[in-house]
Scaffold this motif. Sequence first.
Motif, mmCIF file in Angstrom:
data_model
loop_
_atom_site.group_PDB
_atom_site.id
_atom_site.type_symbol
_atom_site.label_atom_id
_atom_site.label_comp_id
_atom_site.label_asym_id
_atom_site.label_seq_id
_atom_site.Cartn_x
_atom_site.Cartn_y
_atom_site.Cartn_z
ATOM 1 N N VAL A 1 0.823 -1.207 -0.011
ATOM 2 C CA VAL A 1 -0.161 -0.116 -0.065
ATOM 3 C C VAL A 1 0.952 1.228 -0.002
ATOM 4 O O VAL A 1 0.663 2.228 -0.644
ATOM 5 N N VAL A 2 1.837 1.226 0.792
ATOM 6 C CA VAL A 2 2.877 2.288 0.957
ATOM 7 C C VAL A 2 3.580 2.605 -0.424
ATOM 8 O O VAL A 2 3.552 3.838 -1.024
ATOM 9 N N ALA A 3 3.957 1.514 -1.130
ATOM 10 C CA ALA A 3 4.587 1.647 -2.408
ATOM 11 C C ALA A 3 3.632 1.961 -3.588
ATOM 12 O O ALA A 3 3.919 2.809 -4.212
ATOM 13 N N LEU A 4 2.349 1.688 -3.445
ATOM 14 C CA LEU A 4 1.259 2.282 -4.373
ATOM 15 C C LEU A 4 1.077 3.713 -4.225
ATOM 16 O O LEU A 4 0.811 4.391 -5.021
ATOM 17 N N ILE A 5 1.151 4.015 -3.048
ATOM 18 C CA ILE A 5 0.807 5.292 -2.774
ATOM 19 C C ILE A 5 2.008 6.517 -3.112
ATOM 20 O O ILE A 5 1.968 7.465 -3.795
ATOM 21 N N VAL A 6 3.230 6.039 -2.904
ATOM 22 C CA VAL A 6 4.230 6.777 -3.330
ATOM 23 C C VAL A 6 4.348 6.829 -4.932
ATOM 24 O O VAL A 6 4.861 7.704 -5.341
ATOM 25 N N ALA A 7 4.018 5.667 -5.661
ATOM 26 C CA ALA A 7 4.123 5.598 -7.044
ATOM 27 C C ALA A 7 3.015 6.552 -7.606
ATOM 28 O O ALA A 7 3.334 7.292 -8.550
ATOM 29 N N LEU B 1 1.827 9.332 -6.059
ATOM 30 C CA LEU B 1 2.169 10.581 -5.757
ATOM 31 C C LEU B 1 3.423 11.109 -6.710
ATOM 32 O O LEU B 1 3.323 12.041 -7.237
ATOM 33 N N TRP B 2 4.361 10.061 -7.152
ATOM 34 C CA TRP B 2 5.264 10.327 -7.950
ATOM 35 C C TRP B 2 4.704 10.698 -9.429
ATOM 36 O O TRP B 2 4.994 11.497 -10.062
ATOM 37 N N ALA B 3 3.929 9.975 -9.822
ATOM 38 C CA ALA B 3 3.305 9.910 -11.072
ATOM 39 C C ALA B 3 2.354 11.171 -11.183
ATOM 40 O O ALA B 3 2.660 12.100 -12.127
ATOM 41 N N GLY B 4 1.737 11.609 -10.188
ATOM 42 C CA GLY B 4 1.071 12.850 -10.270
ATOM 43 C C GLY B 4 1.927 14.062 -10.229
ATOM 44 O O GLY B 4 1.690 15.102 -10.947
ATOM 45 N N ALA B 5 2.958 14.089 -9.585
ATOM 46 C CA ALA B 5 4.274 15.247 -9.534
ATOM 47 C C ALA B 5 4.771 15.158 -10.833
ATOM 48 O O ALA B 5 4.858 16.238 -11.307
ATOM 49 N N THR B 6 4.985 14.077 -11.580
ATOM 50 C CA THR B 6 5.729 14.060 -12.819
ATOM 51 C C THR B 6 4.514 14.641 -13.949
ATOM 52 O O THR B 6 5.029 15.421 -14.762
ATOM 53 N N LEU B 7 3.210 14.132 -13.825
ATOM 54 C CA LEU B 7 2.275 14.912 -14.833
ATOM 55 C C LEU B 7 2.177 16.382 -14.546
ATOM 56 O O LEU B 7 1.822 16.952 -15.557
ATOM 57 N N THR B 8 2.031 16.706 -13.381
ATOM 58 C CA THR B 8 1.665 18.183 -13.124
ATOM 59 C C THR B 8 2.992 19.040 -13.497
ATOM 60 O O THR B 8 2.834 20.253 -14.037
#
Length: 58
Positions: free
Chosen positions: A16-22, A24-31
Amino acid sequence: MQPRTNAGRRTRNAVVVALIVAALWAGATLTRGAAHADPSGPTGPVSHFSRAVELIRS
């Protein structure tokens, strides 16, 4: 039986923690990609305001 349950819980929590981090990382990259779509335009917080003004004027 208790250690097996704890190990399963730890594994599930790690996933679950790994999915949350992934996510967040994808959202930051898209933003970041969306914020700098036009390299010739201004950067920073003012860039969003100027883009909105451009859209309203056209």
